[in-house]
Write an enzyme that holds these catalytic residues in place. Structure first.
Site, mmCIF file in Angstrom:
data_model
loop_
_atom_site.group_PDB
_atom_site.id
_atom_site.type_symbol
_atom_site.label_atom_id
_atom_site.label_comp_id
_atom_site.label_asym_id
_atom_site.label_seq_id
_atom_site.Cartn_x
_atom_site.Cartn_y
_atom_site.Cartn_z
ATOM 1 N N ARG A 86 53.156 28.776 47.558
ATOM 2 C CA ARG A 86 51.840 28.920 48.197
ATOM 3 C C ARG A 86 50.681 28.938 47.191
ATOM 4 O O ARG A 86 49.523 28.963 47.590
ATOM 5 C CB ARG A 86 51.833 30.197 49.049
ATOM 6 C CG ARG A 86 52.927 30.203 50.129
ATOM 7 C CD ARG A 86 52.606 31.136 51.252
ATOM 8 N NE ARG A 86 51.302 30.839 51.819
ATOM 9 C CZ ARG A 86 50.661 31.624 52.667
ATOM 10 N NH1 ARG A 86 51.225 32.741 53.058
ATOM 11 N NH2 ARG A 86 49.470 31.295 53.131
ATOM 12 N N HIS A 161 54.044 41.854 55.265
ATOM 13 C CA HIS A 161 52.793 42.273 54.607
ATOM 14 C C HIS A 161 52.325 43.620 55.158
ATOM 15 O O HIS A 161 52.681 43.997 56.276
ATOM 16 C CB HIS A 161 51.683 41.253 54.898
ATOM 17 C CG HIS A 161 51.800 39.960 54.167
ATOM 18 N ND1 HIS A 161 51.785 38.736 54.789
ATOM 19 C CD2 HIS A 161 51.907 39.693 52.841
ATOM 20 C CE1 HIS A 161 51.883 37.768 53.882
ATOM 21 N NE2 HIS A 161 51.961 38.328 52.693
ATOM 22 N N CYS A 248 46.320 36.186 59.853
ATOM 23 C CA CYS A 248 46.682 35.206 58.812
ATOM 24 C C CYS A 248 45.886 33.915 58.907
ATOM 25 O O CYS A 248 45.725 33.208 57.919
ATOM 26 C CB CYS A 248 48.147 34.806 58.922
ATOM 27 S SG CYS A 248 49.239 36.137 59.265
HETATM 28 C C1 CIR Z 1 54.700 33.228 54.452
HETATM 29 O O1 CIR Z 1 55.849 33.676 54.433
HETATM 30 O O2 CIR Z 1 53.969 33.280 53.480
HETATM 31 C C2 CIR Z 1 54.228 32.558 55.721
HETATM 32 N N1 CIR Z 1 55.319 31.914 56.355
HETATM 33 C C3 CIR Z 1 53.601 33.558 56.656
HETATM 34 C C4 CIR Z 1 52.348 34.159 56.104
HETATM 35 C C5 CIR Z 1 51.730 35.114 57.024
HETATM 36 N N2 CIR Z 1 50.512 35.611 56.481
HETATM 37 C C6 CIR Z 1 50.040 36.814 56.691
HETATM 38 O O3 CIR Z 1 50.684 37.637 57.324
HETATM 39 N N3 CIR Z 1 48.882 37.132 56.145
#
Ligand code: CIR
Length: 260
Positions: A86, A161, A248
């Protein structure tokens, strides 16, 4: 000036997303896009000017813009996400934020996901998750201290998170799942707990005096409404298969002290 919300289109590759606590299920990209559009319309209805960035197929998780920055009054901290896949998402977000607000950046080897940062007024809480390191919390503290913010690290367990476990519903109140975080950690005046049958319901986006919330969590919504909160339900089930929740999908800039 209306608040600005930065969002990014759902990429066709979202099925290749990172997953930590969930098993992989097929994701219907068209359904995820419909949800995302409904979410953007809800933000607009609540007064946001939405800046929608184009999809980035090289980054399956790039719709989850929240993890790439922590946007505060007068400063945005670009993160260094815990998942290596990411890290390439951040530059495009910096390009979108830089005209609006002063940007600073977390440096290697520290890691921090924006989803781990809960803000209550001038107090920031950082979840010690699999994504955000103690060095990340320290780096954030050093970067935001000049702007008047404090930073405390908070243990989190069982979820991706800190914002999966708790979010702010006012500057001195949180919505929390006590299985995943100790709500006392926030020193908040008021704590609303999720319904025990809705463990994923602690995630809300605050826009003005309204909370955007996943429409599936009616029992927790009723608790929020009993506590005097106004709630705007949105569909979010398809994006939840990618382990994303409503916070998110946007970076909402406070409407004060952004650049004109
Ligand atoms: C991840 O695992 O990074 C993504 N599939 C999901 C991110 C979700 N983001 C968040 O809760 N802020």
């Amino acid at each position: 000036m209306p608040p600005v919300a930065i969002c990014r289109e759902v990429p066709p590759t979202i099925g290749d997303c990172e997953l930590t606590h969930l098993g992989r299920e097929p994701i219907d990209v068209a359904a995820a896009r419909r949800e995302h559009t409904a979410y953007i319309l809800a933000l607009e209805e609540l007064g946001c000017r939405v800046e929608l960035l184009p999809a980035d197929p090289d980054h399956p998780d790039s719709v989850f813009v929240e993890d790439t920055a922590v946007v505060l009054d007068g400063v945005a901290v670009l993160t260094r996400p815990g998942a290596e896949s990411r890290r390439g998402e951040v530059d495009a977000i910096e390009r979108a934020l830089a005209p609006l607000v002063e940007c600073v950046r977390i440096a290697a080897p520290a890691t921090l996901d924006g989803g781990d940062v809960v803000r209550l007024g001038e107090r920031l809480f950082v979840g010690m998750s699999s994504r955000s390191s103690e060095a990340g919390a320290r780096a954030l503290r050093a970067l935001v201290r000049p702007f008047g913010y404090t930073v405390d690290a908070v243990p989190v367990r069982g979820c991706l998170h800190l914002k999966s476990a708790a979010t702010a519903i006012a500057d001195d109140a949180v919505l929390a799942n006590p299985e995943w975080v100790d709500p006392a950690a926030f020193g908040a005046r008021e704590v609303v707990l999720v319904d025990p049958g809705e463990p994923f319901a602690a995630n809300v986006v605050r826009v003005g005096d309204t909370l955007v919330h996943d429409e599936r969590y009616g029992l927790t919504r009723a608790r929020l409404e009993r506590a005097g909160q106004r709630v705007r339900p949105v569909p979010a089930a398809e994006l939840a298969k990618a382990e994303g929740a409503v916070t998110c999908c946007s970076l909402v800039l406070p409407d004060r002290r952004t650049r004109p």
